[in-house]
Design a protein around this motif. Structure first.
Motif, PDB file in Angstrom:
ATOM      1  N   VAL A  61       1.045  -1.306  -0.247  1.00 41.47           N
ATOM      2  CA  VAL A  61      -0.010   0.023   0.026  1.00 41.47           C
ATOM      3  C   VAL A  61       0.832   1.137   0.143  1.00 41.47           C
ATOM      4  O   VAL A  61       2.109   1.190   0.461  1.00 41.47           O
ATOM      5  CB  VAL A  61      -0.838   0.003   1.249  1.00 41.47           C
ATOM      6  CG1 VAL A  61      -2.090  -1.235   1.027  1.00 41.47           C
ATOM      7  CG2 VAL A  61      -0.009  -0.038   2.560  1.00 41.47           C
ATOM      8  N   PRO A  62       0.613   2.270  -0.492  1.00 45.61           N
ATOM      9  CA  PRO A  62       1.228   3.419  -0.555  1.00 45.61           C
ATOM     10  C   PRO A  62       1.417   4.336   0.984  1.00 45.61           C
ATOM     11  O   PRO A  62       0.962   5.320   1.197  1.00 45.61           O
ATOM     12  CB  PRO A  62       0.288   4.541  -1.513  1.00 45.61           C
ATOM     13  CG  PRO A  62      -1.148   4.100  -1.296  1.00 45.61           C
ATOM     14  CD  PRO A  62      -0.951   2.718  -1.079  1.00 45.61           C
ATOM     15  N   VAL A  63       2.129   3.511   1.920  1.00 40.29           N
ATOM     16  CA  VAL A  63       2.427   4.022   3.020  1.00 40.29           C
ATOM     17  C   VAL A  63       3.972   3.726   3.251  1.00 40.29           C
ATOM     18  O   VAL A  63       4.494   2.777   2.853  1.00 40.29           O
ATOM     19  CB  VAL A  63       1.632   3.164   4.165  1.00 40.29           C
ATOM     20  CG1 VAL A  63       2.035   3.463   5.550  1.00 40.29           C
ATOM     21  CG2 VAL A  63       0.205   3.382   4.176  1.00 40.29           C
ATOM     22  N   PHE A  64       4.562   4.904   3.618  1.00 38.24           N
ATOM     23  CA  PHE A  64       6.076   4.942   3.777  1.00 38.24           C
ATOM     24  C   PHE A  64       6.372   3.759   4.822  1.00 38.24           C
ATOM     25  O   PHE A  64       7.367   3.038   4.559  1.00 38.24           O
ATOM     26  CB  PHE A  64       6.564   6.136   4.214  1.00 38.24           C
ATOM     27  CG  PHE A  64       6.615   7.255   3.157  1.00 38.24           C
ATOM     28  CD1 PHE A  64       7.362   7.180   2.055  1.00 38.24           C
ATOM     29  CD2 PHE A  64       5.515   8.259   2.939  1.00 38.24           C
ATOM     30  CE1 PHE A  64       7.506   7.993   0.990  1.00 38.24           C
ATOM     31  CE2 PHE A  64       5.554   8.961   1.751  1.00 38.24           C
ATOM     32  CZ  PHE A  64       6.405   8.985   0.853  1.00 38.24           C
ATOM     33  N   TYR A  65       5.838   3.899   6.234  1.00 38.21           N
ATOM     34  CA  TYR A  65       6.679   2.995   6.972  1.00 38.21           C
ATOM     35  C   TYR A  65       5.309   2.480   8.104  1.00 38.21           C
ATOM     36  O   TYR A  65       4.180   3.064   8.295  1.00 38.21           O
ATOM     37  CB  TYR A  65       7.335   3.917   8.187  1.00 38.21           C
ATOM     38  CG  TYR A  65       8.403   4.581   7.576  1.00 38.21           C
ATOM     39  CD1 TYR A  65       9.849   3.782   7.099  1.00 38.21           C
ATOM     40  CD2 TYR A  65       8.543   5.825   7.279  1.00 38.21           C
ATOM     41  CE1 TYR A  65      10.670   4.485   6.533  1.00 38.21           C
ATOM     42  CE2 TYR A  65       9.577   6.546   6.639  1.00 38.21           C
ATOM     43  CZ  TYR A  65      10.400   5.654   6.295  1.00 38.21           C
ATOM     44  OH  TYR A  65      11.701   6.381   5.717  1.00 38.21           O
ATOM     45  N   GLY A  66       5.576   1.271   8.467  1.00 40.77           N
ATOM     46  CA  GLY A  66       4.527   0.823   9.271  1.00 40.77           C
ATOM     47  C   GLY A  66       3.516  -0.405   8.505  1.00 40.77           C
ATOM     48  O   GLY A  66       2.831  -0.044   7.730  1.00 40.77           O
ATOM     49  N   HIS A  67       3.669  -1.636   8.861  1.00 42.27           N
ATOM     50  CA  HIS A  67       2.815  -2.593   8.433  1.00 42.27           C
ATOM     51  C   HIS A  67       1.500  -2.664   9.026  1.00 42.27           C
ATOM     52  O   HIS A  67       1.348  -2.619  10.433  1.00 42.27           O
ATOM     53  CB  HIS A  67       3.340  -4.416   8.387  1.00 42.27           C
ATOM     54  CG  HIS A  67       4.536  -4.122   7.456  1.00 42.27           C
ATOM     55  ND1 HIS A  67       4.750  -3.380   6.390  1.00 42.27           N
ATOM     56  CD2 HIS A  67       5.615  -5.098   7.305  1.00 42.27           C
ATOM     57  CE1 HIS A  67       6.090  -3.759   5.670  1.00 42.27           C
ATOM     58  NE2 HIS A  67       6.228  -4.775   6.287  1.00 42.27           N
ATOM     59  N   THR A  68       0.327  -2.878   8.297  1.00 42.38           N
ATOM     60  CA  THR A  68      -0.749  -3.259   9.031  1.00 42.38           C
ATOM     61  C   THR A  68      -1.469  -4.413   8.376  1.00 42.38           C
ATOM     62  O   THR A  68      -1.336  -4.807   7.213  1.00 42.38           O
ATOM     63  CB  THR A  68      -1.892  -2.099   8.317  1.00 42.38           C
ATOM     64  OG1 THR A  68      -1.149  -0.667   8.778  1.00 42.38           O
ATOM     65  CG2 THR A  68      -3.095  -2.365   9.096  1.00 42.38           C
ATOM     66  N   MET A  69      -2.187  -5.207   9.361  1.00 45.11           N
ATOM     67  CA  MET A  69      -2.442  -6.580   9.300  1.00 45.11           C
ATOM     68  C   MET A  69      -3.929  -6.803   9.892  1.00 45.11           C
ATOM     69  O   MET A  69      -4.045  -6.341  10.810  1.00 45.11           O
ATOM     70  CB  MET A  69      -1.628  -7.448   9.851  1.00 45.11           C
ATOM     71  CG  MET A  69      -2.147  -8.904   9.629  1.00 45.11           C
ATOM     72  SD  MET A  69      -0.826 -10.051  10.316  1.00 45.11           S
ATOM     73  CE  MET A  69      -0.734  -9.916  12.009  1.00 45.11           C
ATOM     74  N   SER A  70      -4.790  -7.427   8.975  1.00 42.01           N
ATOM     75  CA  SER A  70      -6.221  -7.891   9.559  1.00 42.01           C
ATOM     76  C   SER A  70      -6.017  -9.372   9.484  1.00 42.01           C
ATOM     77  O   SER A  70      -5.361  -9.992   8.573  1.00 42.01           O
ATOM     78  CB  SER A  70      -7.196  -7.544   8.593  1.00 42.01           C
ATOM     79  OG  SER A  70      -8.406  -8.233   8.594  1.00 42.01           O
ATOM     80  N   ILE A  71      -6.130  -9.959  10.852  1.00 37.84           N
ATOM     81  CA  ILE A  71      -5.929 -11.216  11.006  1.00 37.84           C
ATOM     82  C   ILE A  71      -7.079 -12.045  11.503  1.00 37.84           C
ATOM     83  O   ILE A  71      -8.045 -11.566  12.507  1.00 37.84           O
ATOM     84  CB  ILE A  71      -4.766 -11.525  11.578  1.00 37.84           C
ATOM     85  CG1 ILE A  71      -4.427 -12.976  11.937  1.00 37.84           C
ATOM     86  CG2 ILE A  71      -4.820 -10.909  13.156  1.00 37.84           C
ATOM     87  CD1 ILE A  71      -3.071 -13.128  12.517  1.00 37.84           C
ATOM     88  N   ASN A  72      -7.502 -13.152  10.985  1.00 38.22           N
ATOM     89  CA  ASN A  72      -8.551 -14.045  11.618  1.00 38.22           C
ATOM     90  C   ASN A  72      -7.768 -15.177  12.367  1.00 38.22           C
ATOM     91  O   ASN A  72      -7.035 -15.950  11.719  1.00 38.22           O
ATOM     92  CB  ASN A  72      -9.471 -14.577  10.589  1.00 38.22           C
ATOM     93  CG  ASN A  72     -10.242 -13.142  10.082  1.00 38.22           C
ATOM     94  OD1 ASN A  72     -10.332 -12.085  10.614  1.00 38.22           O
ATOM     95  ND2 ASN A  72     -11.056 -13.382   9.044  1.00 38.22           N
ATOM     96  N   ILE A  73      -8.213 -15.688  13.513  1.00 36.73           N
ATOM     97  CA  ILE A  73      -7.683 -16.848  14.029  1.00 36.73           C
ATOM     98  C   ILE A  73      -8.677 -17.892  14.696  1.00 36.73           C
ATOM     99  O   ILE A  73      -9.699 -17.173  15.277  1.00 36.73           O
ATOM    100  CB  ILE A  73      -6.672 -16.407  15.230  1.00 36.73           C
ATOM    101  CG1 ILE A  73      -5.491 -15.464  14.882  1.00 36.73           C
ATOM    102  CG2 ILE A  73      -6.149 -17.830  15.926  1.00 36.73           C
ATOM    103  CD1 ILE A  73      -4.675 -14.976  16.075  1.00 36.73           C
TER     104      ILE A  73
END
Length: 331
Positions: free
Chosen positions: A236-248
């Motif tokens: 994604v067009p973001v410089f820093y920082g990963h984002t996650m959606s997670i189902n467990i």
């Protein structure tokens, strides 16, 4: 190896700067520091712990002057340097993805990372930021309740490609704001104001080489549990920082309250209840993995979903390198 003579290629990358800052904050003492560059001039120098060290050209590197080589960043010629170091029995910390398959993968902050295997390995690979993000959540949770499946969508910042990624996003954004045409240089197509739905080459089963690499790294800490992880990575067009959606999902009965307790007990993970988490606010210069919006998945027993944000440089790479250096210095 109580005394560390550190040769460092990539000290000037974003990841390298994050690591040096973390080392100084942690009070890591070096017997010698040898910053390496392919373009250094004769009188270039850099400071560490208040002392200046001359920056040396890679071609002038003297192997006998170091006992640890750390590489951070993508360098097409770095393999030659690594081969030289290994020939002289220098411990290699490969944070540049030069020869991952040959290394012992290390992630800081997990229980099994406290073993002393680091001392006996000559080629060490700090776990990548994406696998680290998943491990910090899944490892402590899986030790208390058996996981049946994991579905994760990782929204990766362009800095995952190093300084090249951030420079390209900045270049494209400036060009578009000035109503100029752009020709992509790093990504397959325009990155600014766009989303790339695949990272790496797409395989016949529609996984990607990048996703499979992350799962392979996960196996070093999760074992067979990694086989039930379904990962989709996007840029994604973001410089820093990963984002996650997670189902467990779990095999046994687990309540929402019990799941939250599992996450609260995970080291290096912090739950945020009262505000939205974003990479700009929670994914820059942060050593914590932040989790929010925890809720039960409708129609599925013992299944939960949440969002997570992590600084892919500091928490995802630099602290893993720092953990290795700490252990080497304690031997």
């Amino acid at each position: 190896m109580a005394e560390i003579k550190l040769a460092f290629l990539g000290y000037d990358t974003d990841m390298g700067k994050a690591l040096i800052e973390a080392m100084e904050d942690d009070g890591i003492q070096l017997d010698d520091y040898i910053p390496l560059s392919y373009t250094a001039d004769e009188y270039d120098a850099i400071s560490y712990q208040g002392k200046n060290y001359q920056i040396r050209r890679v071609d002038d590197f003297e192997p006998e002057s170091a006992n640890v080589l750390l590489v951070a960043g993508k360098y097409s010629e770095a393999r030659k340097l690594v081969e030289l170091a290994r020939k002289h029995n220098i411990v290699v910390i490969d944070a540049g993805g030069i020869n991952v398959d040959d290394g012992r993968i290390f992630v800081d902050g997990l229980a099994d990372a406290d073993t002393d295997f680091v001392y006996d390995a000559g080629y060490l690979v700090p776990m990548g930021s994406e696998a680290t993000m998943l491990s910090l959540i899944l490892k402590p949770v899986s030790e208390r309740a058996e996981i049946s499946s994991v579905d994760a969508v990782m929204l990766e910042a362009v800095s995952g490609l190093g300084d090249y990624g951030t420079s390209e996003l900045a270049r494209e954004s400036i060009a578009l704001f000035n109503m100029k045409d752009i020709a992509p240089r790093i990504f397959p197509s325009q990155m600014a104001f766009n989303v790339h739905s695949a990272v790496g080459d797409i395989n016949e089963d529609n996984t990607t080489t990048h996703e499979n690499m992350v799962i392979s790294e996960l196996k070093s800490v999760l074992g067979e549990t990694a086989d039930v992880v379904n990962l989709t990575s996007m840029v994604v067009p973001v410089f820093y920082g990963h984002t996650m959606s997670i189902n467990i999902s779990f095999r046994a009965d687990v309540t929402t309250e019990e799941f939250i307790q599992l996450l609260e007990s995970a080291p290096g993970v912090e739950i945020v209840d009262d505000e939205e988490i974003t990479p700009v606010r929670f994914g820059r210069k942060e050593s914590i993995l932040y989790v929010s919006r925890i809720r039960k998945i409708k129609g599925r027993d013992s299944s939960f979903t949440m969002t997570a944000v992590m600084d892919n440089f500091l928490r995802g790479s630099a602290l893993n390198c720092l953990g290795i250096i700490r252990k080497l210095g304690l031997k």
